[in-house]
Design a protein around this motif. Structure first.
Motif, PDB file in Angstrom:
ATOM      1  N   UNK A 134       2.114   3.111  -9.938  1.00  0.00           N
ATOM      2  CA  UNK A 134       1.792   2.210  -8.832  1.00  0.00           C
ATOM      3  C   UNK A 134       0.365   1.689  -8.976  1.00  0.00           C
ATOM      4  N   UNK A 135      -0.552   2.580  -9.331  1.00  0.00           N
ATOM      5  CA  UNK A 135      -1.956   2.174  -9.507  1.00  0.00           C
ATOM      6  C   UNK A 135      -2.127   1.272 -10.721  1.00  0.00           C
ATOM      7  N   UNK A 182      -4.104   0.763  -4.402  1.00  0.00           N
ATOM      8  CA  UNK A 182      -5.377   1.491  -4.357  1.00  0.00           C
ATOM      9  C   UNK A 182      -5.171   3.006  -4.303  1.00  0.00           C
ATOM     10  N   UNK A 183      -5.965   3.687  -5.073  1.00  0.00           N
ATOM     11  CA  UNK A 183      -5.938   5.153  -5.091  1.00  0.00           C
ATOM     12  C   UNK A 183      -6.261   5.705  -3.713  1.00  0.00           C
ATOM     13  N   UNK A 184      -7.138   5.016  -2.994  1.00  0.00           N
ATOM     14  CA  UNK A 184      -7.532   5.451  -1.643  1.00  0.00           C
ATOM     15  C   UNK A 184      -6.327   5.439  -0.702  1.00  0.00           C
ATOM     16  N   UNK A 185      -5.537   4.363  -0.740  1.00  0.00           N
ATOM     17  CA  UNK A 185      -4.355   4.295   0.130  1.00  0.00           C
ATOM     18  C   UNK A 185      -3.336   5.361  -0.236  1.00  0.00           C
ATOM     19  N   UNK A 186      -3.144   5.564  -1.513  1.00  0.00           N
ATOM     20  CA  UNK A 186      -2.200   6.592  -1.952  1.00  0.00           C
ATOM     21  C   UNK A 186      -2.647   7.973  -1.488  1.00  0.00           C
ATOM     22  N   UNK A 237       1.151   0.437   3.909  1.00  0.00           N
ATOM     23  CA  UNK A 237       0.090  -0.175   3.104  1.00  0.00           C
ATOM     24  C   UNK A 237       0.434  -0.173   1.621  1.00  0.00           C
ATOM     25  N   UNK A 238       1.085   0.884   1.161  1.00  0.00           N
ATOM     26  CA  UNK A 238       1.433   0.971  -0.258  1.00  0.00           C
ATOM     27  C   UNK A 238       2.511  -0.048  -0.618  1.00  0.00           C
ATOM     28  N   UNK A 239       3.564  -0.188   0.170  1.00  0.00           N
ATOM     29  CA  UNK A 239       4.606  -1.160  -0.190  1.00  0.00           C
ATOM     30  C   UNK A 239       4.088  -2.592  -0.093  1.00  0.00           C
ATOM     31  N   UNK A 240       3.176  -2.844   0.826  1.00  0.00           N
ATOM     32  CA  UNK A 240       2.561  -4.183   0.893  1.00  0.00           C
ATOM     33  C   UNK A 240       1.766  -4.458  -0.388  1.00  0.00           C
TER      34      UNK A 240
END
Length: 165
Positions: A62-63, A69-73, A82-85
């Protein structure tokens, strides 16, 4: 359990819409493991509207591929809005497709938690230019049932989105 004909109908409907408009789609899939793009490409001539599919099952993928973003993960986990967006944005950017479908979820039988039980799946579709829509669903059933329901929901979701443009 959903019949394969339901999935085929959803894929064909989306394919017809994209063909009529001369538009393309790319998928960014986690828990469905490429099943959405498989359903779309089961139809002869789908290369006119399917650019491809990215199976980003791990957070590393994904990254690296989608620039999630690693922060969101770390903060929200892979199964999050946020990740799927970000998966949609990354898939459109890497492919040049008109639209993307992104899916990340907990298909089971393990991996669930109190806040994200088995059957929790986040979806997003659209494009940064026209807007990204995200939804969370909670499906019942075993791993296969969750994944089948996810594929159909994703295909129908993008079809509804495209029809509203």
């Amino acid at each position: 359990m959903l019949k394969d004909s339901t999935m085929e109908q959803a894929a064909n409907h989306l394919g017809d819409l994209l063909s009529l408009r001369g538009q393309t789609v790319v998928t960014a899939e986690s828990c469905t493991g490429g099943w959405v793009v498989k359903a779309l490409t089961d139809r002869a001539g789908s290369s006119a509207y399917v650019l491809g599919g990215l199976i980003t099952y791990s957070n590393i993928m994904k990254r690296e591929l989608l620039h999630v973003s690693a922060e969101n993960l770390a903060r929200e986990g892979a199964v999050s809005e946020s990740v799927v967006r970000q998966m949609v944005t990354g898939a459109v950017k890497v492919s040049g497709a008109d639209f993307a479908i992104a899916i990340s979820g907990v298909a089971g039988p393990g991996g669930g938690s109190d806040d994200k039980p088995v059957g929790t799946v986040w979806f997003a579709w659209g494009t940064p230019a026209t807007g990204i829509v995200a939804h969370c669903c909670h499906f019942d059933g075993d791993r296969d049932a969750v994944r089948r329901q996810s594929v159909v929901y994703a295909l129908q979701g993008l079809a509804d989105y495209v029809q509203k443009l």
